[in-house]
Design a protein around this motif. Structure first.
Motif, PDB file in Angstrom:
ATOM      1  N   CYS A  35       0.837  -1.194   0.000  1.00 50.89           N
ATOM      2  CA  CYS A  35       0.000   0.000   0.000  1.00 50.89           C
ATOM      3  C   CYS A  35       0.879   1.254   0.000  1.00 50.89           C
ATOM      4  N   CYS A  38      -0.231   3.375   3.446  1.00 50.65           N
ATOM      5  CA  CYS A  38       0.119   2.972   4.820  1.00 50.65           C
ATOM      6  C   CYS A  38       1.273   1.974   4.875  1.00 50.65           C
ATOM      7  N   CYS A  49      -6.202  -1.902  -0.293  1.00 45.28           N
ATOM      8  CA  CYS A  49      -5.496  -2.143   0.965  1.00 45.28           C
ATOM      9  C   CYS A  49      -6.508  -2.570   2.022  1.00 45.28           C
ATOM     10  N   CYS A  52      -6.172   0.161   5.219  1.00 47.44           N
ATOM     11  CA  CYS A  52      -6.646   1.555   5.161  1.00 47.44           C
ATOM     12  C   CYS A  52      -7.609   1.803   3.993  1.00 47.44           C
TER      13      CYS A  52
HETATM   14 ZN    ZN Z   1      -3.068   0.967   3.320  1.00 49.00          ZN
END
Ligand code: ZN
Lengths: 148, 373
Positions: A35, A38, A49, A52
């Protein structure tokens, strides 16, 4: 064109999961997603993801070494539905340094008992079977790293 | 919001019925539940039918067995939590005033052997990495036993206890409670550490509940209505390896406590998802009956026996009553209603007032249901 008796073509069991090397000097890799927002890493690849919910993910090659998180031996005489390999078999989860977990078969180890948690293992590629075109289907497994 | 109550429950005995289909099983459970409630089918305003494997239109086929009354019919799949999700939706519809009278049913008709896992990636299926109900629970058990020093003997004793409970339950798969610890340990090993007798037998069966408002309950039945104090359903989140499964079971049970205004210390019994013996310990920790790693200790102390202060799996659960995915949550609901009404016969626990059902569905679903007298 390869002549008769030349090496048969090798194909991945799933090109989105296992990348076979283009050249003999390169190593095979499992493919995951990282990701951009994050930094979380997933196996197998994800569209979003799962931490997040960002959809900005990059395809990444995953580490070829990790540690056994869990391991067991399937010992029943009855073949699981859809299973195409030999019995019994060792399998479990490998924790990669990136934090991703990989559900995998283990090889090059005894069936007497499961691998100990924390054992260092490495990726290898093995022939799994043959597809309709006569190609060798290759899959991934993990095996204990030989102590030096 | 008003109370949704259960005024009738019924089951088709779990077992192996080669000559019956899922609708045959569901019909028996629904008729038993309606008889128990004193409610005629024509007064039922909606049918919520759960099954893992029965497939498209199965709820309509079940409705057809009872009579095509034109009511809304919901076909629900959440693997082993299917029946629990059916109850949750029925309870929600009654509590919000959308409906006054609904039936929730769960049923399953299975092939022998392992339970098919659909919609897994092909590379996992052909390599034997997802086999229900053993591969995930076996890996979980391996980690759990190493982390907390739990032994195979302790797991075997869970199977023995649940067979004993099942032998006192008329609807269970196993009718004999004679199983010994040695027999469990010496049974064929399926997947370390789980032997065949540490896993529930694949069963055919069905269970149903009649859900209505308090006012309706008084109209039809003089039996004590059992209040659905909470019926929570959740699906999986991304979790680090050590929290997979645990997080979901913990989340739904604590959401259920919050909704019902109680805590694990207030429970008089807990019906927990135990398709394999180790999960009875793990689930008892997830729902807060004890701390992490203490599931085996409260078991060894006898606290989860029918005579203990927090009986667990009073009908034997999966290990004794049987593993019948679509029907299993509602089988626990039926058992809990009988316990709360004092109708559980030789397995009756002492004056229960409040009980929890926590049930997963192949790691993707879980339900937390709290029933009270
Ligand atoms: Zn993420």
């Amino acid at each position: 064109m390869p002549l008769n008796g030349a090496r048969r073509k090798q194909v991945s069991i799933d090109e989105n999961v296992l990348a076979l090397p283009d050249a003999p000097s390169e190593a095979p890799h499992l493919l995951g997603s990282k990701c951009r927002a994050c930094g979380a890493v997933f196996f197998p690849q994800q569209h979003t993801c799962q931490k997040c919910f960002s959809s900005a993910l990059d395809k990444v090659k995953l580490s070829r070494r990790g540690r056994v998180y869990s391991c067991t031996v399937f010992r029943h005489h009855r073949r699981p539905p859809g299973y195409k390999g030999p019995l019994p078999y060792l399998f479990g989860q490998v924790e990669l340094p990136e934090g991703a977990g990989v559900l995998t078969l283990f090889t090059d180890c005894s069936f007497d008992q499961p691998l100990k948690r924390g054992t260092e293992v490495e990726l290898l590629v093995e022939r799994f079977g043959e597809d309709e075109a006569g190609n060798d289907v290759m899959t991934f497994k993990f095996r204990p790293v030989q102590s030096k | 919001m008003r109370d949704a109550v259960i005024i009738g429950v019924g089951m088709h005995k779990f077992g192996r019925y080669p000559d019956k289909g899922y609708a045959d099983l569901a019909e028996v459970a629904i008729r038993n539940a309606l008889n128990d409630a004193g409610v005629p089918w024509k007064d039922v305003q909606a049918l919520y039918a759960g099954s893992a494997l029965a497939g498209p239109t199965s709820a309509n086929n079940i409705c057809g067995r009872m009579g095509l009354s034109g009511i809304p019919v919901y076909n629900i799949e959440a693997y082993c939590a299917s029946g629990g999700v059916a109850l949750r939706l029925a309870a929600e519809a009654v509590a919000t005033g959308l409906l006054d009278m609904a039936v929730a049913v769960g049923c399953e008709k299975q092939e022998r052997g392992f339970i098919p896992v659909l919609n897994q990636p092909q590379w996992a299926t052909v390599q034997g990495l997802e086999v229900m109900p053993c591969t995930g629970p076996a890996l979980e058990a391996q980690v759990y036993m190493e982390t907390y020093g739990v032994t195979r003997e302790q797991l075997a004793k869970v199977s023995v206890k649940d067979r004993k409970n099942a032998a006192l339950t008329p609807y269970s798969h196993y009718s004999s409670g004679d199983l010994t610890v040695e027999e469990v340990l010496n049974a064929p090993m399926i997947c370390d550490p789980l032997t065949m007798y540490m896993m529930g037998p694949p069963s055919d069966g069905a269970a149903a509940a009649v859900v209505c408002s308090r006012r309706q309950a008084r109209k039809y039945s003089s039996k004590t209505p059992v209040v659905i104090a909470a019926a929570v359903h959740g699906s999986d989140k991304f979790s680090p390896l050590e929290d997979v499964y645990h997080e979901l079971r913990h989340r739904v049970s604590y959401q259920a406590y919050e909704k019902a205004g109680c805590g694990p210390e207030d429970l008089n019994f807990a019906q927990l998802h135990n398709p394999v013996a180790s999960m009875e310990f793990i689930c008892s920790e997830n729902v807060g009956l004890c701390g992490p790693g203490e599931g085996a200790r409260i078991f060894d102390e006898g606290r989860t026996l029918l005579s203990g202060d927090i009986p667990v799996c009073t009908d034997g659960g999966f290990l004794g009553r049987g593993n019948c995915p679509g029907a299993s949550t509602l089988a626990y609901v039926a058992e809990s209603v009988w316990q709360l009404r004092g109708e559980a016969g030789p397995r009756q626990i002492k004056d229960p007032k409040l009980g929890l059902i926590c049930h997963g569905g192949y790691g993707h679903h879980a339900v937390g249901i709290i029933l009270k007298k």
